[in-house]
Design a protein around this motif. Structure first.
Motif, short mmCIF file in Angstrom:
data_model
loop_
_atom_site.label_atom_id
_atom_site.label_comp_id
_atom_site.label_asym_id
_atom_site.label_seq_id
_atom_site.Cartn_x
_atom_site.Cartn_y
_atom_site.Cartn_z
N THR A 1 -5.37 15.14 2.73
CA THR A 1 -5.43 14.84 4.16
C THR A 1 -5.95 13.43 4.45
N ILE A 2 -6.38 12.73 3.41
CA ILE A 2 -6.89 11.37 3.61
C ILE A 2 -6.54 10.50 2.41
N ALA A 3 -6.26 9.23 2.70
CA ALA A 3 -6.06 8.21 1.66
C ALA A 3 -7.09 7.12 1.94
N TYR A 4 -7.60 6.50 0.87
CA TYR A 4 -8.62 5.48 1.07
C TYR A 4 -8.58 4.46 -0.06
N THR A 5 -9.06 3.27 0.25
CA THR A 5 -9.04 2.18 -0.73
C THR A 5 -10.00 1.08 -0.29
N ASP A 6 -10.10 0.06 -1.11
CA ASP A 6 -10.81 -1.16 -0.74
C ASP A 6 -9.97 -2.35 -1.18
N THR A 7 -10.14 -3.46 -0.49
CA THR A 7 -9.37 -4.66 -0.80
C THR A 7 -10.17 -5.89 -0.39
N PHE A 8 -10.02 -6.96 -1.13
CA PHE A 8 -10.72 -8.20 -0.80
C PHE A 8 -9.99 -8.94 0.32
N SER A 9 -10.69 -9.81 1.00
CA SER A 9 -10.15 -10.51 2.17
C SER A 9 -8.91 -11.34 1.84
N TRP A 10 -8.77 -11.78 0.62
CA TRP A 10 -7.59 -12.58 0.25
C TRP A 10 -6.45 -11.72 -0.28
N GLN A 11 -6.63 -10.42 -0.31
CA GLN A 11 -5.61 -9.55 -0.87
C GLN A 11 -4.73 -8.91 0.20
N ALA A 12 -5.03 -7.69 0.61
CA ALA A 12 -4.04 -6.92 1.36
C ALA A 12 -4.56 -6.30 2.65
N THR A 13 -5.49 -6.94 3.35
CA THR A 13 -6.02 -6.34 4.58
C THR A 13 -4.91 -6.13 5.61
#
Length: 142
Positions: A99-111
């Motif tokens: 029911t949920i997807a989550y991740t983290d990304t750096f400001s120069w990547q894929a925001t």
């Protein structure tokens, strides 16, 4: 218990220490009503010679899908391959009851990429790395 001591390890911990930590965490999760089960899942975009041009690796755990890594070769960016990869893993997550997807990304990547796919920013660590940030995103899978 008077003979306890701290042991510092540079690099990977000793296998027996890692096993003790993992077993302890898993037992605690189970005691709280959340036995931990997970599975890695990946989708890659390859050519006829099996050279990878894009890929996504996720971990399914409980009712969630963590996006561990997503990459699209610069030569094929902007052609919706990343969106197609994400669609495939999100569909698989729904099939598994996530029911949920989550991740983290750096400001120069894929925001911007995650925001275009409907992911919502729920946290941001400024100054990591210095002069940049690490953003945390989630999306309800319906």
């Amino acid at each position: 218990m008077d003979d306890l001591k701290f042991v510092v390890t540079k690099g990977e911990p000793k296998p027996e220490n890692l096993q003790a930590l993992s077993s302890g965490l898993l037992a605690h999760h189970a005691s709280q009503g959340h036995p931990r089960t997970w599975e890695k899942y990946s989708v890659f975009l390859t050519d006829k010679n099996d050279k990878a041009y894009a890929g996504v690796i996720v971990t399914f755990m409980w009712n969630g899908m963590h996006i561990d890594s997503l990459w699209v070769d610069g030569a094929i960016r902007g052609k919706k391959w990343g969106s197609k990869l994400m669609g495939l893993v999100e569909d698989e997550a729904r099939k598994r009851g996530c029911t949920i997807a989550y991740t983290d990304t750096f400001s120069w990547q894929a925001t911007d990429f995650y925001e275009k796919l409907g992911y919502t920013l729920y946290g941001k660590l400024e100054g990591f790395p210095e002069n940049d940030s690490l953003s945390y995103y989630s999306k309800r899978l319906t």
